[in-house]
Design a protein around this motif. Structure first.
Motif, short mmCIF file in Angstrom:
data_model
loop_
_atom_site.label_atom_id
_atom_site.label_comp_id
_atom_site.label_asym_id
_atom_site.label_seq_id
_atom_site.Cartn_x
_atom_site.Cartn_y
_atom_site.Cartn_z
N UNK A 1 -72.62 11.59 -25.04
CA UNK A 1 -72.73 12.31 -23.50
C UNK A 1 -73.19 13.52 -23.51
N UNK A 2 -72.65 14.51 -24.26
CA UNK A 2 -73.18 15.99 -24.35
C UNK A 2 -74.71 15.78 -24.45
N UNK A 3 -75.25 14.95 -25.36
CA UNK A 3 -76.59 14.93 -25.69
C UNK A 3 -77.38 14.37 -24.70
N UNK A 4 -76.95 13.31 -24.05
CA UNK A 4 -77.36 12.68 -22.84
C UNK A 4 -77.66 13.91 -21.56
N UNK A 5 -76.59 14.43 -21.34
CA UNK A 5 -76.67 15.43 -20.47
C UNK A 5 -77.52 16.66 -20.73
N UNK A 6 -77.67 16.98 -21.85
CA UNK A 6 -78.71 18.07 -22.48
C UNK A 6 -80.06 17.60 -22.15
N UNK A 7 -80.22 16.38 -22.68
CA UNK A 7 -81.61 15.82 -22.51
C UNK A 7 -81.87 15.69 -20.93
N UNK A 8 -81.05 15.31 -20.03
CA UNK A 8 -81.33 15.18 -18.73
C UNK A 8 -81.51 16.52 -18.04
N UNK A 9 -80.58 17.65 -18.24
CA UNK A 9 -80.63 18.91 -17.64
C UNK A 9 -82.13 19.51 -18.10
N UNK A 10 -82.44 19.20 -19.47
CA UNK A 10 -83.87 20.11 -19.94
C UNK A 10 -85.23 19.18 -19.77
N UNK A 11 -84.75 18.00 -19.25
CA UNK A 11 -86.03 16.81 -19.05
C UNK A 11 -86.81 16.83 -20.40
N UNK A 12 -86.17 17.00 -21.55
CA UNK A 12 -86.94 17.03 -22.78
C UNK A 12 -86.00 16.20 -23.84
N UNK B 1 -69.58 0.86 -25.82
CA UNK B 1 -69.96 2.34 -25.41
C UNK B 1 -70.99 3.03 -26.05
N UNK B 2 -71.07 2.90 -27.51
CA UNK B 2 -71.99 3.69 -28.29
C UNK B 2 -73.49 3.04 -28.13
N UNK B 3 -73.51 1.86 -27.68
CA UNK B 3 -74.84 0.96 -27.49
C UNK B 3 -75.29 1.54 -26.22
N UNK B 4 -74.44 1.54 -25.20
CA UNK B 4 -74.99 1.94 -23.82
C UNK B 4 -75.34 3.42 -23.78
N UNK B 5 -74.73 4.42 -24.44
CA UNK B 5 -75.16 5.73 -24.29
C UNK B 5 -76.14 5.75 -25.14
N UNK B 6 -76.46 5.26 -26.25
CA UNK B 6 -77.78 5.26 -27.22
C UNK B 6 -78.68 4.70 -26.57
N UNK B 7 -78.66 3.76 -25.72
CA UNK B 7 -79.88 3.15 -24.98
C UNK B 7 -80.22 4.24 -23.90
N UNK B 8 -79.29 4.75 -23.50
CA UNK B 8 -79.84 5.80 -22.60
C UNK B 8 -80.75 6.94 -23.14
N UNK B 9 -80.39 7.35 -24.15
CA UNK B 9 -80.95 8.28 -24.92
C UNK B 9 -82.45 7.72 -25.47
N UNK B 10 -82.49 6.52 -25.81
CA UNK B 10 -83.89 5.85 -26.21
C UNK B 10 -84.80 5.86 -24.81
N UNK B 11 -84.19 5.65 -23.80
CA UNK B 11 -84.70 5.32 -22.50
C UNK B 11 -85.44 6.87 -22.07
N UNK B 12 -84.59 7.80 -22.33
CA UNK B 12 -85.12 9.26 -22.01
C UNK B 12 -86.05 9.59 -23.13
N UNK B 13 -85.92 9.34 -24.37
CA UNK B 13 -86.92 9.71 -25.20
C UNK B 13 -88.34 9.09 -24.93
#
Length: 95
Positions: free
Chosen positions: A20-31, A68-80
């Motif tokens: 979750x902290x990594x998702x938040x950081x990626x979302x905030x930085x848009x990167x 939960x891990x699959x869900x949060x990791x899927x969000x990070x892959x989407x953001x990537x």
């Protein structure tokens, strides 16, 4: 419910939410420039395989953790991939 069961579920939930902290950081930085796609893919594969194992043995804390891990990791892959495309579109823009 015994203390060790409560502690096990608490640890399981925390393990599932660790990104979750990594998702938040990626979302905030848009990167997602600082993320490794190899790490994300390996983590996703490991979570899916462990989910399969835990489903076969009815290990509910591990099932929850991996879902939960699959869900949060899927969000990070989407953001990537999303932010990679946004950066490419900005390079192609003439304005």
């Amino acid at each position: 419910m015994e203390a060790h069961v409560i502690i096990g579920y608490l640890g399981t939930i925390l393990y599932g939410l660790v990104q979750i902290p990594q998702i938040y950081k990626a979302y905030q930085r848009k990167s997602t420039q600082d993320l490794s796609l190899y790490f994300l893919c390996l983590y996703q594969i490991a979570s899916i395989l462990t989910l399969y194992y835990s489903l076969k043995l009815y290990i509910y804390p591990i099932i929850l953790s991996n879902l939960l891990s699959i869900l949060s990791n899927s969000v990070l892959i989407y953001f990537y991939f999303y932010y990679q495309n946004v950066q490419q579109w900005k390079k192609l823009s003439i304005f």
